[in-house]
Design a protein around this motif. Structure first.
Motif, mmCIF file in Angstrom:
data_model
loop_
_atom_site.group_PDB
_atom_site.id
_atom_site.type_symbol
_atom_site.label_atom_id
_atom_site.label_comp_id
_atom_site.label_asym_id
_atom_site.label_seq_id
_atom_site.Cartn_x
_atom_site.Cartn_y
_atom_site.Cartn_z
ATOM 1 N N LYS A 55 47.968 36.022 14.596
ATOM 2 C CA LYS A 55 47.602 37.084 13.649
ATOM 3 C C LYS A 55 48.197 36.832 12.272
ATOM 4 N N VAL A 56 47.375 37.072 11.259
ATOM 5 C CA VAL A 56 47.808 37.017 9.867
ATOM 6 C C VAL A 56 47.569 38.398 9.275
ATOM 7 N N GLU A 57 48.652 39.125 9.017
ATOM 8 C CA GLU A 57 48.543 40.484 8.481
ATOM 9 C C GLU A 57 48.932 40.476 7.007
ATOM 10 N N ILE A 58 48.098 41.091 6.185
ATOM 11 C CA ILE A 58 48.408 41.199 4.754
ATOM 12 C C ILE A 58 48.039 42.591 4.248
ATOM 13 N N ALA A 59 48.537 42.913 3.083
ATOM 14 C CA ALA A 59 48.143 44.146 2.392
ATOM 15 C C ALA A 59 48.099 43.847 0.899
ATOM 16 N N LEU A 60 47.136 44.458 0.214
ATOM 17 C CA LEU A 60 46.964 44.271 -1.221
ATOM 18 C C LEU A 60 47.247 45.583 -1.938
ATOM 19 N N ILE A 61 47.506 45.499 -3.242
ATOM 20 C CA ILE A 61 47.851 46.702 -3.996
ATOM 21 C C ILE A 61 46.677 47.663 -4.095
ATOM 22 N N SER A 62 45.481 47.177 -4.411
ATOM 23 C CA SER A 62 44.375 48.112 -4.661
ATOM 24 C C SER A 62 43.063 47.729 -3.988
ATOM 25 N N LYS A 63 42.775 46.446 -3.815
ATOM 26 C CA LYS A 63 41.492 45.995 -3.294
ATOM 27 C C LYS A 63 41.276 46.460 -1.863
ATOM 28 N N LYS A 64 40.074 47.014 -1.590
ATOM 29 C CA LYS A 64 39.696 47.438 -0.249
ATOM 30 C C LYS A 64 38.521 46.592 0.233
ATOM 31 N N PHE A 65 38.472 46.343 1.535
ATOM 32 C CA PHE A 65 37.439 45.488 2.110
ATOM 33 C C PHE A 65 36.651 46.254 3.163
ATOM 34 N N ASP A 66 35.329 46.048 3.160
ATOM 35 C CA ASP A 66 34.510 46.635 4.216
ATOM 36 C C ASP A 66 34.403 45.641 5.366
ATOM 37 N N SER A 67 33.685 46.025 6.427
ATOM 38 C CA SER A 67 33.609 45.203 7.639
ATOM 39 C C SER A 67 32.942 43.863 7.383
ATOM 40 N N LEU A 68 31.926 43.820 6.511
ATOM 41 C CA LEU A 68 31.245 42.554 6.219
ATOM 42 C C LEU A 68 32.189 41.569 5.528
ATOM 43 N N GLU A 69 32.976 42.071 4.576
ATOM 44 C CA GLU A 69 33.930 41.199 3.884
ATOM 45 C C GLU A 69 35.019 40.708 4.826
#
Length: 431
Positions: A282-296
């Motif tokens: 597993k590679v877990e990350i978090a970004l400051i503002s960008k959100k991703f939908d299921s396709l991305e």
């Protein structure tokens, strides 16, 4: 005419009888030697607790643990089984005393955090085998010289007998079986290969065996025993070294992936966690503002194979509450990291500030600009667009003593919070 050979180990060799006397005198653990050992173990334990390399090195320099190990190797080479029995008995006593002292120290110590010096003694590899073997050769050569010099001090530091025992004591004190097993394994590697190095050097220097009548049979049995132990001790270290190499390559590929797909595209990673041992990895990350939908998310997971990151899952944390907890944990973990990671700390602090919508200045300013607001609530609201896509929007709820210019309030809040969208609602005071 005698030809000088710089590789000849017989040059400068000590009298063999004197070497035997010196080795015999250094294997006993009673009186002063036992006190020195206990103090050395305490110093090494404190060094591991403080994560101080200098203190650990000092403990290794005063440790008398090398004596019975060298004695056992010498005894095997000369078939002196009385000396072998005495050496092994004293090594067992020294090991037990060391474990007891270090366990008591770590049990009583209020500081039980796992430091890097402790971690370094829990996963021995083939490199530790090589260090112990070649360090043992230097030690064995040194004890057979007329002028012994100072190599034995270096051998004591390089082979590091004390820290693994202290780490094993830490494992016992904290109930961490993994720490205990890893440290005991490293200690076994050091003891065995120092002994084998001594055995080989003494054989090479042709010391006379004690039991002449059973020389051939005994030599055969000794060789078989050494060979079996050699395989049993070395094979796990080879496997651990291979696993560490694979993990290093995996982490490098993950970092390349994150740099190419996130950092170079302007996304700031504020949290990263790689779990190599899970299945799938597993590679877990978090970004400051960008959100991703299921396709991305699916597209990014498909890219993992292209970057040679097999059997892995990319997880992007987008839930506000979970993300905040992860950021706080990461910031706490990084309190003592090097200055080279200052940017990461800054990003983490900015990310936490994102969730703090008000402070004393905000409270003072709003009471001046909008005195008609009686009371209010602020927070981040999650707008769920789809199963895998969440958009955060600041929310302001208020109760006013008279009609309020909400357009002015909205503009003021957008400027104050540096945001594009905001949700403003009035409290429903109707009963």
């Amino acid at each position: 005419m005698k030809i000088f050979n710089p590789w000849n180990l017989h040059e400068g060799e000590e009298n063999k009888e004197k070497v035997l006397v010196d080795i015999t005198n250094n294997i006993s653990f009673n009186g002063a030697n036992l006190w020195i050992l206990a103090c050395a173990i305490l110093i090494a334990s404190i060094g591991l607790n403080m994560n101080s390399t200098a203190v650990i090195i000092g403990a290794m320099l005063i440790s008398p643990l090398m004596g019975p190990i060298v004695g056992a190797g010498f005894a095997l080479a000369t078939f002196n089984f009385q000396l072998l029995s005495k050496s092994l008995k004293n090594l067992l006593i020294a090991t037990c005393v060391s474990l007891i002292v270090s366990t008591i120290y770590f049990y009583l110590s209020p500081f039980k955090e796992v430091q890097s010096e402790l971690l370094a003694r829990t996963s021995p590899t083939i490199y530790d085998v090589m260090i112990a073997f070649f360090g043992g050769i230097v030690g064995a050569i040194s004890i057979t010289r007329k002028e012994k010099g100072n190599p034995i001090s270096g051998v004591a530091i390089a082979t590091a007998l004390m820290p693994p025992l202290c780490t094993a004591g830490f494992g016992l004190a904290t109930g961490d079986f993994k720490f205990f097993v890893g440290a005991v394994y490293l200690y076994a590697i050091n003891c065995f290969f120092i002994g084998i190095s001594t055995y080989l050097i003494i054989k090479y220097l042709k010391y006379k065996p004690q039991e002449i009548t059973t020389n051939l049979k005994t030599a055969k049995n000794v060789r078989y025993g050494i060979t079996i132990l050699l395989f049993l001790i070395t094979i796990p270290s080879l496997y651990i070294a291979y696993q560490l190499l694979q993990e290093k390559k995996y982490n490098q590929n993950v970092n390349v992936f994150l740099d190419k797909e996130f950092v170079e595209k302007g996304h700031t990673i504020i949290y990263k966690k790689i779990n190599f041992k899970s299945n799938p990895k597993k590679v877990e990350i978090a970004l400051i503002s960008k959100k991703f939908d299921s396709l991305e998310l699916n597209r990014l997971n498909d890219l993992l194979k292209i970057y040679t990151i097999p059997n892995s899952e990319l997880i992007i944390k987008q839930n506000t509450q979970d993300l905040k907890q992860e950021i706080l944990a990461e910031l706490k973990k990084n309190n003592n990291i090097s200055k080279g990671d200052d940017i990461q700390i800054k990003n983490l602090r900015q990310a936490i500030a994102k969730y703090q919508l008000y402070d004393q200045d905000f409270i003072t300013d709003i009471s001046i600009v909008f005195p008609e607001i009686k009371n209010y609530s602020v927070g981040l609201q999650n707008h769920i667009i789809s199963k895998d896509s969440i958009v955060e929007k600041p929310m302001f709820m208020y109760e006013s003593t008279k009609n309020l210019d909400t357009t002015k309030l909205k503009k003021w809040l957008i400027n104050k919070w540096d945001t594009d969208e905001i949700d403003i609602q009035e409290f429903d005071t109707k009963k």
